[in-house]
Scaffold this motif. Structure first.
Motif, PDB file in Angstrom:
ATOM      1  N   LEU A   1       0.751  -1.263   0.162  1.00  0.00           N
ATOM      2  CA  LEU A   1      -0.039  -0.026   0.112  1.00  0.00           C
ATOM      3  C   LEU A   1       0.883   1.135   0.026  1.00  0.00           C
ATOM      4  O   LEU A   1       1.080   1.792  -0.930  1.00  0.00           O
ATOM      5  CB  LEU A   1      -1.064   0.018   1.086  1.00  0.00           C
ATOM      6  N   ILE A   2       1.588   1.586   1.214  1.00  0.00           N
ATOM      7  CA  ILE A   2       2.452   2.712   1.176  1.00  0.00           C
ATOM      8  C   ILE A   2       3.517   2.591  -0.010  1.00  0.00           C
ATOM      9  O   ILE A   2       3.673   3.620  -0.726  1.00  0.00           O
ATOM     10  CB  ILE A   2       3.095   3.061   2.564  1.00  0.00           C
ATOM     11  N   VAL A   3       4.255   1.546   0.020  1.00  0.00           N
ATOM     12  CA  VAL A   3       5.140   1.311  -1.001  1.00  0.00           C
ATOM     13  C   VAL A   3       4.731   1.435  -2.271  1.00  0.00           C
ATOM     14  O   VAL A   3       4.986   1.847  -3.428  1.00  0.00           O
ATOM     15  CB  VAL A   3       6.136   0.342  -0.857  1.00  0.00           C
ATOM     16  N   ALA A   4       3.371   0.593  -2.536  1.00  0.00           N
ATOM     17  CA  ALA A   4       2.697   0.846  -3.877  1.00  0.00           C
ATOM     18  C   ALA A   4       2.487   2.203  -4.423  1.00  0.00           C
ATOM     19  O   ALA A   4       2.454   2.520  -5.332  1.00  0.00           O
ATOM     20  CB  ALA A   4       1.117  -0.065  -3.630  1.00  0.00           C
ATOM     21  N   ARG A   5       1.742   3.065  -3.146  1.00  0.00           N
ATOM     22  CA  ARG A   5       1.925   4.210  -3.473  1.00  0.00           C
ATOM     23  C   ARG A   5       3.074   5.047  -4.408  1.00  0.00           C
ATOM     24  O   ARG A   5       2.915   5.688  -5.037  1.00  0.00           O
ATOM     25  CB  ARG A   5       1.363   5.080  -2.377  1.00  0.00           C
ATOM     26  N   ASN A   6       4.166   4.733  -3.619  1.00  0.00           N
ATOM     27  CA  ASN A   6       5.388   5.234  -3.992  1.00  0.00           C
ATOM     28  C   ASN A   6       5.636   4.708  -5.447  1.00  0.00           C
ATOM     29  O   ASN A   6       6.010   5.487  -6.318  1.00  0.00           O
ATOM     30  CB  ASN A   6       6.391   5.206  -3.017  1.00  0.00           C
ATOM     31  N   ARG A   7       5.549   3.488  -5.500  1.00  0.00           N
ATOM     32  CA  ARG A   7       5.840   2.840  -6.777  1.00  0.00           C
ATOM     33  C   ARG A   7       4.815   3.498  -7.856  1.00  0.00           C
ATOM     34  O   ARG A   7       5.251   3.908  -9.066  1.00  0.00           O
ATOM     35  CB  ARG A   7       5.490   1.224  -6.807  1.00  0.00           C
ATOM     36  N   TYR A   8       3.648   3.531  -7.615  1.00  0.00           N
ATOM     37  CA  TYR A   8       2.699   4.164  -8.444  1.00  0.00           C
ATOM     38  C   TYR A   8       3.123   5.517  -8.985  1.00  0.00           C
ATOM     39  O   TYR A   8       2.812   6.032 -10.027  1.00  0.00           O
ATOM     40  CB  TYR A   8       1.208   3.992  -8.000  1.00  0.00           C
ATOM     41  N   THR A   9       3.739   6.539  -7.845  1.00  0.00           N
ATOM     42  CA  THR A   9       3.879   7.723  -8.097  1.00  0.00           C
ATOM     43  C   THR A   9       4.979   7.756  -9.014  1.00  0.00           C
ATOM     44  O   THR A   9       5.277   8.773  -9.960  1.00  0.00           O
ATOM     45  CB  THR A   9       4.215   8.338  -6.612  1.00  0.00           C
ATOM     46  N   PHE A  10       6.009   6.638  -8.708  1.00  0.00           N
ATOM     47  CA  PHE A  10       7.352   6.894  -9.631  1.00  0.00           C
ATOM     48  C   PHE A  10       6.715   6.504 -11.018  1.00  0.00           C
ATOM     49  O   PHE A  10       7.241   6.897 -12.144  1.00  0.00           O
ATOM     50  CB  PHE A  10       8.404   5.658  -9.083  1.00  0.00           C
TER      51      PHE A  10
ATOM     52  N   ILE B   1      -2.328   8.012 -18.241  1.00  0.00           N
ATOM     53  CA  ILE B   1      -1.907   6.836 -17.590  1.00  0.00           C
ATOM     54  C   ILE B   1      -1.158   7.183 -16.246  1.00  0.00           C
ATOM     55  O   ILE B   1      -1.401   6.623 -15.335  1.00  0.00           O
ATOM     56  CB  ILE B   1      -0.994   5.945 -18.245  1.00  0.00           C
ATOM     57  N   ALA B   2      -0.365   8.433 -16.211  1.00  0.00           N
ATOM     58  CA  ALA B   2       0.157   8.953 -15.264  1.00  0.00           C
ATOM     59  C   ALA B   2      -1.087   9.376 -14.161  1.00  0.00           C
ATOM     60  O   ALA B   2      -1.001   9.036 -12.959  1.00  0.00           O
ATOM     61  CB  ALA B   2       0.739  10.436 -15.534  1.00  0.00           C
ATOM     62  N   ASP B   3      -2.178   9.767 -14.501  1.00  0.00           N
ATOM     63  CA  ASP B   3      -3.445  10.366 -13.833  1.00  0.00           C
ATOM     64  C   ASP B   3      -3.802   8.957 -12.871  1.00  0.00           C
ATOM     65  O   ASP B   3      -4.300   8.969 -12.055  1.00  0.00           O
ATOM     66  CB  ASP B   3      -4.456  11.012 -14.623  1.00  0.00           C
ATOM     67  N   VAL B   4      -3.800   7.953 -14.044  1.00  0.00           N
ATOM     68  CA  VAL B   4      -4.633   6.595 -13.391  1.00  0.00           C
ATOM     69  C   VAL B   4      -3.731   6.210 -12.114  1.00  0.00           C
ATOM     70  O   VAL B   4      -4.302   5.878 -11.071  1.00  0.00           O
ATOM     71  CB  VAL B   4      -4.758   5.601 -14.558  1.00  0.00           C
ATOM     72  N   PHE B   5      -2.382   6.129 -12.377  1.00  0.00           N
ATOM     73  CA  PHE B   5      -1.551   5.611 -11.286  1.00  0.00           C
ATOM     74  C   PHE B   5      -1.447   6.467 -10.185  1.00  0.00           C
ATOM     75  O   PHE B   5      -1.572   6.138  -9.031  1.00  0.00           O
ATOM     76  CB  PHE B   5       0.191   5.825 -11.650  1.00  0.00           C
ATOM     77  N   LEU B   6      -1.674   7.960 -10.431  1.00  0.00           N
ATOM     78  CA  LEU B   6      -1.843   8.806  -9.269  1.00  0.00           C
ATOM     79  C   LEU B   6      -3.101   8.566  -8.480  1.00  0.00           C
ATOM     80  O   LEU B   6      -3.360   8.805  -7.291  1.00  0.00           O
ATOM     81  CB  LEU B   6      -1.669  10.246  -9.520  1.00  0.00           C
TER      82      LEU B   6
ATOM     83  N   PRO C   1       8.025  -5.493  -3.565  1.00  0.00           N
ATOM     84  CA  PRO C   1       8.433  -5.720  -4.830  1.00  0.00           C
ATOM     85  C   PRO C   1       9.245  -4.614  -5.529  1.00  0.00           C
ATOM     86  O   PRO C   1       8.888  -3.331  -5.003  1.00  0.00           O
ATOM     87  CB  PRO C   1       6.794  -5.829  -5.611  1.00  0.00           C
ATOM     88  N   VAL C   2      10.052  -5.088  -6.468  1.00  0.00           N
ATOM     89  CA  VAL C   2      11.234  -3.884  -6.992  1.00  0.00           C
ATOM     90  C   VAL C   2      10.426  -3.865  -8.407  1.00  0.00           C
ATOM     91  O   VAL C   2      10.766  -4.731  -9.248  1.00  0.00           O
ATOM     92  CB  VAL C   2      12.198  -4.312  -6.853  1.00  0.00           C
ATOM     93  N   ASP C   3       9.383  -3.209  -8.738  1.00  0.00           N
ATOM     94  CA  ASP C   3       8.701  -2.912 -10.010  1.00  0.00           C
ATOM     95  C   ASP C   3       9.562  -1.811 -10.708  1.00  0.00           C
ATOM     96  O   ASP C   3       8.763  -0.696 -10.908  1.00  0.00           O
ATOM     97  CB  ASP C   3       7.303  -2.685  -9.916  1.00  0.00           C
ATOM     98  N   LEU C   4      10.714  -2.031 -11.322  1.00  0.00           N
ATOM     99  CA  LEU C   4      11.383  -0.846 -12.079  1.00  0.00           C
ATOM    100  C   LEU C   4      11.329  -1.153 -13.548  1.00  0.00           C
ATOM    101  O   LEU C   4      11.695  -2.179 -13.982  1.00  0.00           O
ATOM    102  CB  LEU C   4      12.975  -0.864 -11.629  1.00  0.00           C
TER     103      LEU C   4
END
Length: 199
Positions: A22-31, A44-49, A81-84
């Motif tokens: 969740l919290i890290v997902a939030r950061n991953r989605y922001t990245f 797509i950026a808007d969907v991630f945010l 998860p490291v989703d880079l």
């Protein structure tokens, strides 16, 4: 010292999952949103945010369940998860995978344990948020599919599209390269049926 039952131990263990998913997902989605913007994929950026903000709310809901332990420190091992990737489709696929993992496995199991131990509100929150995570996964999956099929900004039939920047609604099979109203690039367009607040 606050007495911690089995479910609370399980719950606290799940808090690492909440942190990572969740919290890290939030950061991953922001990245990921930042990467999408670099590639002019603003919708797509808007969907991630949009999803990142919902993940923040989920984390707060779970965090508030720890109120009885205020002032204490808990120590938990967790996986992250490291989703880079520089590929937006890959980022969407990573996101879909993680959301489905929460829906299909993680939260349902915690919900069952919470119910068995009598923490009915915690159990219901896990169930409800699991369903939300499925919605997130479905949305990410649909976007990835459109990219794969070259249908993110085109359709086999004439449909309506909305520019998320100015609200212009265009009808056709192919989004224009630039919005004829605000001159923003096609990355701001979304299928009208998926536009926010339309229904």
């Amino acid at each position: 010292m606050y007495h911690v039952g089995y479910i609370l131990i399980q719950y606290l263990s799940s808090y690492s999952v909440v942190q990572s998913l969740l919290i890290v997902a939030r950061n991953r989605y922001t990245f990921a949103a930042g990467e999408a913007v670099k590639q002019k994929q603003h919708m797509i950026a808007d969907v991630f945010l949009f999803t990142a903000n919902q993940e923040k709310e989920h984390a707060e809901i779970f965090y508030n369940h720890l109120e009885s332990m205020a002032g204490e420190t808990i120590f938990i091992d967790g996986g992250y998860p490291v989703d880079l990737s520089n590929d937006v489709k890959t980022l969407l696929e990573y996101a879909r995978h993680n959301e489905y993992e929460e829906y299909e496995d993680v939260y349902k199991n915690f919900a069952e344990v919470a119910k068995q131990e009598g923490f009915l509100k915690v159990s219901q929150d896990f169930k409800n948020i699991a369903d939300i995570e499925k919605t997130h996964g479905d949305r990410f999956g649909q976007l990835a599919k459109w990219i794969e099929n070259n249908e993110l900004y085109s359709s086999t039939s004439s449909i309506q599209w909305m520019c998320l920047n100015c609200g212009f609604i265009f009808e056709g099979t192919q989004v224009p390269e630039k919005c004829p109203v605000c001159d923003h690039d096609q990355g701001y367009f979304i299928r009208l049926e998926y536009a926010p607040f339309m229904k």
